[in-house]
Design a protein around this motif. Structure first.
Motif, short mmCIF file in Angstrom:
data_model
loop_
_atom_site.label_atom_id
_atom_site.label_comp_id
_atom_site.label_asym_id
_atom_site.label_seq_id
_atom_site.Cartn_x
_atom_site.Cartn_y
_atom_site.Cartn_z
N GLU A 55 0.83 -1.20 0.00
CA GLU A 55 0.00 0.00 0.00
C GLU A 55 0.87 1.25 0.00
O GLU A 55 0.48 2.29 -0.55
N ASN A 56 2.03 1.16 0.58
CA ASN A 56 2.95 2.29 0.57
C ASN A 56 3.42 2.58 -0.86
O ASN A 56 3.60 3.74 -1.24
N ASP A 57 3.61 1.51 -1.65
CA ASP A 57 3.99 1.68 -3.06
C ASP A 57 2.89 2.42 -3.81
O ASP A 57 3.17 3.27 -4.67
N VAL B 53 -2.92 -0.83 -11.68
CA VAL B 53 -2.29 -0.46 -10.41
C VAL B 53 -2.50 1.03 -10.16
O VAL B 53 -2.57 1.48 -9.00
N TYR B 54 -2.63 1.81 -11.22
CA TYR B 54 -2.83 3.26 -11.11
C TYR B 54 -4.31 3.61 -10.97
O TYR B 54 -4.65 4.79 -10.82
N GLU C 285 -7.31 -5.36 -3.80
CA GLU C 285 -6.68 -6.66 -4.07
C GLU C 285 -6.21 -6.78 -5.51
O GLU C 285 -5.26 -7.51 -5.80
N GLU C 286 -6.87 -6.05 -6.42
CA GLU C 286 -6.43 -6.05 -7.82
C GLU C 286 -5.14 -5.25 -7.97
O GLU C 286 -4.23 -5.66 -8.68
#
Length: 276
Positions: A64-66, A150-151, A158-159
């Motif tokens: 989550e930090n990423d 991811v963006y 979860e995806e």
């Protein structure tokens, strides 16, 4: 990983075909296969797929930090429009042409010209599938490009944090589909060089993986460049494997002796010819 499982399962099934059977007279064979050499290439493709799969599993997962540090401006200008795409329905829909594509070469069994050479054809198809799967797996295992979804802040967490979220480069579904469809088109082309259906067959061969690529783009699984590269690699493998196995008397490029009279002098030489 589902893609690799499908490709490996399909490759194992196809390898049950004995290339020494159903070939008719050797002089009528369109392709030349060698159980040892081509078997080694096919095995090499499987080894690449297994190695790549292990590398993929060993890649660190996103946190989550990423996600908090993500910015679409980090994506190159060509692909930036796709950053943030996400569609579960597009992802599920892409599976239909993806899975269907692997059955297309089986339609050659209905071709009376192909049936006597089924052993060679499907041995080469196994080689094609293994190379497509192996090259994708190694590339995905060696790279860490984040998928467009991811963006996507609207996508489920979860995806965005999926264990395969960094497998964007390059588009494996598109590549695998193109390898199957272009293989089928290439074999049809070789068997029926004068067929008026060739433009339709080649058009369909391009349309199916293009559809998969579009849906994978909309699903947020791959950027446009990932799909373009996957399409090119898959199509290249699908065409080159049968082309490089054509018997010498069937090769498109040939050196042939020529004689000609120039300025009253009789000359001899060779010419490089291409049969279309």
């Amino acid at each position: 990983m589902r893609l690799l499982q499908v490709l490996l399962s399909l490759q194992v099934i196809i390898c049950w075909v004995d290339p020494s059977t159903g070939l008719g007279q050797s002089g009528s064979r369109l392709y030349h296969t060698n159980v040892i050499k081509d078997g080694a290439i096919t095995a090499g493709g499987i080894a690449m797929a297994v190695t790549g799969s292990m590398m993929i599993l060993d890649k660190p997962k996103l946190t989550e930090n990423d996600l908090r540090g993500l910015d679409k401006s980090q994506v190159n200008a060509f692909d930036r429009f796709g950053a943030g795409y996400y569609s579960k329905s597009a992802q599920e829909l892409s599976d239909i042409p993806f899975y269907t594509s692997f059955a297309l070469p089986l339609l050659l069994l209905a071709d009376k010209e192909a049936l006597p050479q089924a052993g060679d054809i499907y041995f080469l198809y196994a080689e094609t599938v293994s190379l497509a799967g192996g090259l994708y797996a190694l590339t995905a295992g060696l790279t860490n490009r984040k998928r467009p979804n991811v963006y996507a802040t609207q996508a489920p967490l979860e995806e965005r944090l999926h264990k395969y979220a960094t497998n964007s480069f390059y588009a494996g579904h598109t590549s695998a589909t193109a390898s199957a469809t272009f293989f089928a088109a290439k074999v049809f082309h070789d068997l029926h060089p004068d067929s008026p259906w060739k433009p339709v067959v080649w058009g369909a061969a391009a349309a199916v993986p293009a559809t998969v690529g579009y849906l994978r783009l909309k699903a947020g699984k791959h950027f446009l460049s990932d799909n373009l590269l996957g399409f090119t690699i898959g199509a290249g493998i699908g065409i080159l494997v049968p082309e490089l196995h054509k018997r010498k008397d069937q090769l498109g490029w040939n050196l042939v002796p020529v004689t000609e009279t120039l300025a009253g002098e009789f000359t001899q030489g060779v010419a490089l010819t291409r049969r279309f």
